[in-house]
Design a protein around this motif. Structure first.
Motif, PDB file in Angstrom:
ATOM      1  N   ASP A 127       1.026  -1.197   0.062  1.00  0.00           N
ATOM      2  CA  ASP A 127      -0.077   0.075  -0.130  1.00  0.00           C
ATOM      3  C   ASP A 127       0.839   1.247  -0.191  1.00  0.00           C
ATOM      4  N   ILE A 128       0.782   1.970  -1.103  1.00  0.00           N
ATOM      5  CA  ILE A 128       1.927   3.158  -1.253  1.00  0.00           C
ATOM      6  C   ILE A 128       1.162   4.408  -0.918  1.00  0.00           C
ATOM      7  N   GLY A 129       1.720   5.260   0.100  1.00  0.00           N
ATOM      8  CA  GLY A 129       1.041   6.118   0.278  1.00  0.00           C
ATOM      9  C   GLY A 129      -0.181   5.946   1.528  1.00  0.00           C
ATOM     10  N   THR A 130       0.128   5.276   2.589  1.00  0.00           N
ATOM     11  CA  THR A 130      -0.728   4.697   3.580  1.00  0.00           C
ATOM     12  C   THR A 130      -1.452   5.514   4.334  1.00  0.00           C
ATOM     13  N   GLY A 131      -0.940   6.959   4.621  1.00  0.00           N
ATOM     14  CA  GLY A 131      -1.518   7.782   5.567  1.00  0.00           C
ATOM     15  C   GLY A 131      -1.807   7.383   6.884  1.00  0.00           C
ATOM     16  N   SER A 132      -3.017   7.351   7.215  1.00  0.00           N
ATOM     17  CA  SER A 132      -3.459   6.760   8.340  1.00  0.00           C
ATOM     18  C   SER A 132      -3.493   5.340   8.523  1.00  0.00           C
ATOM     19  N   ILE A 148       1.635  -7.800   4.177  1.00  0.00           N
ATOM     20  CA  ILE A 148       1.317  -6.628   3.723  1.00  0.00           C
ATOM     21  C   ILE A 148       2.576  -5.477   4.067  1.00  0.00           C
ATOM     22  N   SER A 149       2.862  -4.746   3.033  1.00  0.00           N
ATOM     23  CA  SER A 149       3.743  -3.636   3.347  1.00  0.00           C
ATOM     24  C   SER A 149       3.091  -2.265   3.174  1.00  0.00           C
ATOM     25  N   ALA A 150       3.390  -1.136   3.875  1.00  0.00           N
ATOM     26  CA  ALA A 150       2.918   0.037   3.636  1.00  0.00           C
ATOM     27  C   ALA A 150       3.815   1.090   3.886  1.00  0.00           C
ATOM     28  N   SER A 151       3.731   1.938   2.877  1.00  0.00           N
ATOM     29  CA  SER A 151       4.863   2.928   2.883  1.00  0.00           C
ATOM     30  C   SER A 151       4.166   4.381   2.833  1.00  0.00           C
ATOM     31  N   ASP A 152       4.982   5.549   3.075  1.00  0.00           N
ATOM     32  CA  ASP A 152       4.412   6.766   3.207  1.00  0.00           C
ATOM     33  C   ASP A 152       5.720   7.542   3.188  1.00  0.00           C
ATOM     34  N   ILE A 153       5.654   8.522   2.464  1.00  0.00           N
ATOM     35  CA  ILE A 153       6.971   9.623   2.563  1.00  0.00           C
ATOM     36  C   ILE A 153       6.834  10.500   4.073  1.00  0.00           C
ATOM     37  N   SER A 154       5.618  10.612   4.457  1.00  0.00           N
ATOM     38  CA  SER A 154       5.464  11.306   5.738  1.00  0.00           C
ATOM     39  C   SER A 154       5.633  10.529   6.831  1.00  0.00           C
ATOM     40  N   GLU A 155       6.600  10.638   7.685  1.00  0.00           N
ATOM     41  CA  GLU A 155       7.023  10.140   8.974  1.00  0.00           C
ATOM     42  C   GLU A 155       5.858  10.333  10.013  1.00  0.00           C
ATOM     43  N   ALA A 156       5.311  11.495   9.946  1.00  0.00           N
ATOM     44  CA  ALA A 156       4.104  11.707  10.885  1.00  0.00           C
ATOM     45  C   ALA A 156       2.821  10.841  10.400  1.00  0.00           C
ATOM     46  N   ALA A 157       2.535  10.682   9.096  1.00  0.00           N
ATOM     47  CA  ALA A 157       1.565   9.784   8.842  1.00  0.00           C
ATOM     48  C   ALA A 157       2.073   8.205   9.286  1.00  0.00           C
ATOM     49  N   LEU A 158       3.106   7.847   8.855  1.00  0.00           N
ATOM     50  CA  LEU A 158       3.597   6.380   9.281  1.00  0.00           C
ATOM     51  C   LEU A 158       3.430   6.198  10.845  1.00  0.00           C
ATOM     52  N   ASN A 159       3.826   7.145  11.550  1.00  0.00           N
ATOM     53  CA  ASN A 159       3.514   7.246  13.152  1.00  0.00           C
ATOM     54  C   ASN A 159       2.112   6.966  13.402  1.00  0.00           C
ATOM     55  N   ILE A 160       1.112   7.448  12.831  1.00  0.00           N
ATOM     56  CA  ILE A 160      -0.108   7.330  13.224  1.00  0.00           C
ATOM     57  C   ILE A 160      -0.446   5.991  12.540  1.00  0.00           C
ATOM     58  N   ALA A 161      -0.161   5.550  11.636  1.00  0.00           N
ATOM     59  CA  ALA A 161      -0.561   4.354  11.087  1.00  0.00           C
ATOM     60  C   ALA A 161      -0.017   3.131  11.653  1.00  0.00           C
ATOM     61  N   ARG A 162       1.210   3.247  12.109  1.00  0.00           N
ATOM     62  CA  ARG A 162       1.562   2.359  13.170  1.00  0.00           C
ATOM     63  C   ARG A 162       0.914   2.095  14.393  1.00  0.00           C
ATOM     64  N   ARG A 163       0.503   3.335  14.929  1.00  0.00           N
ATOM     65  CA  ARG A 163      -0.331   3.268  16.045  1.00  0.00           C
ATOM     66  C   ARG A 163      -1.840   2.718  15.721  1.00  0.00           C
ATOM     67  N   ASN A 164      -2.337   3.052  14.928  1.00  0.00           N
ATOM     68  CA  ASN A 164      -3.584   2.499  14.279  1.00  0.00           C
ATOM     69  C   ASN A 164      -3.468   0.855  14.396  1.00  0.00           C
ATOM     70  N   ALA A 165      -2.334   0.510  13.740  1.00  0.00           N
ATOM     71  CA  ALA A 165      -2.202  -0.928  13.480  1.00  0.00           C
ATOM     72  C   ALA A 165      -2.239  -1.680  15.136  1.00  0.00           C
ATOM     73  N   GLU A 166      -1.425  -0.998  15.759  1.00  0.00           N
ATOM     74  CA  GLU A 166      -1.114  -1.562  17.115  1.00  0.00           C
ATOM     75  C   GLU A 166      -2.528  -1.639  17.985  1.00  0.00           C
ATOM     76  N   THR A 167      -3.146  -0.363  17.821  1.00  0.00           N
ATOM     77  CA  THR A 167      -4.486  -0.243  18.538  1.00  0.00           C
ATOM     78  C   THR A 167      -5.480  -1.086  17.885  1.00  0.00           C
ATOM     79  N   LEU A 168      -5.626  -1.292  16.834  1.00  0.00           N
ATOM     80  CA  LEU A 168      -6.792  -2.326  16.309  1.00  0.00           C
ATOM     81  C   LEU A 168      -6.318  -3.654  16.288  1.00  0.00           C
ATOM     82  N   PHE A 169      -5.148  -4.046  16.390  1.00  0.00           N
ATOM     83  CA  PHE A 169      -4.615  -5.432  16.513  1.00  0.00           C
ATOM     84  C   PHE A 169      -3.540  -5.609  17.585  1.00  0.00           C
ATOM     85  N   PRO A 170      -4.251  -5.386  18.900  1.00  0.00           N
ATOM     86  CA  PRO A 170      -3.372  -5.479  20.239  1.00  0.00           C
ATOM     87  C   PRO A 170      -2.401  -6.623  20.241  1.00  0.00           C
ATOM     88  N   ASN A 171      -2.824  -7.905  19.725  1.00  0.00           N
ATOM     89  CA  ASN A 171      -2.036  -9.095  19.733  1.00  0.00           C
ATOM     90  C   ASN A 171      -1.043  -9.190  18.565  1.00  0.00           C
TER      91      ASN A 171
END
Ligand SMILES: C[S@@+](CC[C@H](N)C(=O)[O-])C[C@H]1O[C@@H](n2cnc3c(N)ncnc32)[C@H](O)[C@@H]1O
Length: 290
Positions: A127-132, A148-171
């Motif tokens: 997923d290129i330009g993953t945003g949130s 699945i690999s997800a990329s973005d040029i924006s570190e701010a977006a990636l931080n939110i995307a990582r946080r979303n993945a961790e919150t939605l899939f806590p295991n």
């Protein structure tokens, strides 16, 4: 909300009625839903709570906090940046200024990807330009065996995307988040599907967007040169190096771009096999194959 009334206690119903008519006057649409969402957020409850407890008074602190949100909303801050939430694919995603607010139309791209990846035993998807992270995370939910690999040029977006993945899939999850310019983080890798909702707004269209979007959402998530095609051009030119022989290229597009994106695909050896419309009947997704 009238000021200078320190003694007066406002009930949920009264404050909602006042806010709805204030939003209508200020052309904030949809007035009722916006008022309810912001009040529920202030009270840290769901919207149902507002109906069940409509005669409950707000504390002065709650009233002040709600007033601050009303002010920001009327000044143009999108509701989602105030609540820091947006629903997508029946999940609650965190959003924040610096990351695009996911749009419901993008669910058509997720659907198109699922349909093509489902028959594969262990699909590899980028997923290129993953945003949130909405596309990658929705695909992970539906295709737990996919890599699945997800990329973005924006570190701010990636931080939110990582946080979303961790919150939605806590295991734990199997999404690899990487930073970089388009295919740069994927050197030497090949995927069954490349999925992207890239920036696709032309310079002219951007000037005509609402102030709410132009002043609050990140321009790097939206703008793509004079015709809005700059990012597609680069993605399509390079894609063959990163897609397996029978693999797919799936893009969300602007509703006037199907023809131009189809032409770019053809010029680079890709065949557009489907253009998918959204619920408004507008061209929304292009699916191309080598
Ligand atoms: C239209 S937004 C889509 C975000 C998310 N996928 C969604 O559908 O809500 C485009 C995203 O592409 C990212 N982007 C823009 N230029 C990029 C580039 N050259 N390389 C990688 N990502 C880029 C932006 O930071 C933004 O997050």
């Amino acid at each position: 909300m009238p000021t200078n009334e320190p003694e007066r206690l406002w009930t949920i119903l009264e404050i909602l009625q006042w806010t709805i008519s204030f939003f209508k006057e200020k052309e904030i649409e949809p007035a009722r839903l916006t008022a309810e969402v912001l009040l529920a957020h202030t009270l840290k409850k769901d919207r149902l709570h507002l109906y069940v407890n409509h005669d409950e008074p707000l504390t002065p602190a709650e009233r002040e906090a709600f007033k601050a949100l009303i002010r920001l909303r009327v000044q143009g801050t999108p509701t989602q940046y105030l609540t820091e939430r947006q629903e997508f694919w029946s999940m609650e995603f965190a959003v924040a200024p610096g990351v695009l607010i996911p749009r419901p139309e993008t669910e058509h791209l997720v659907e198109a990807a699922i349909e093509r990846a489902k028959p594969l035993e262990q699909p590899a998807i980028a997923d290129i330009g993953t945003g949130s992270g909405v596309i990658a995370i929705s695909l992970h939910k539906e295709l737990p065996h996919a890599a699945i690999s997800a990329s973005d040029i924006s570190e701010a977006a990636l931080n939110i995307a990582r946080r979303n993945a961790e919150t939605l899939f806590p295991n734990g999850h199997r999404i690899a988040f990487v930073q970089g310019d388009l295919f740069a983080p994927f050197a030497g890798q090949c995927f069954d599907l490349i999925v992207s909702n890239p920036p696709y707004i032309s310079t002219e269209e951007y000037a005509g967007l609402s102030r709410e979007i132009r002043e609050h959402e990140p321009p790097t998530a939206l703008l793509a040169g004079a015709e809005g095609l700059d990012v597609y051009r680069r993605l399509i030119a390079d894609a063959a190096n990163y897609v397996r022989p029978s693999g797919w290229l799936l893009f969300e597009i602007g509703n006037t771009q199907a023809e131009a994106v189809t032409r770019l695909c053809q010029e680079n050896g890709w065949t557009v096999e489907q253009v998918i419309k959204d619920y408004a009947g507008l061209n929304r997704v292009v699916a191309a194959r080598r």
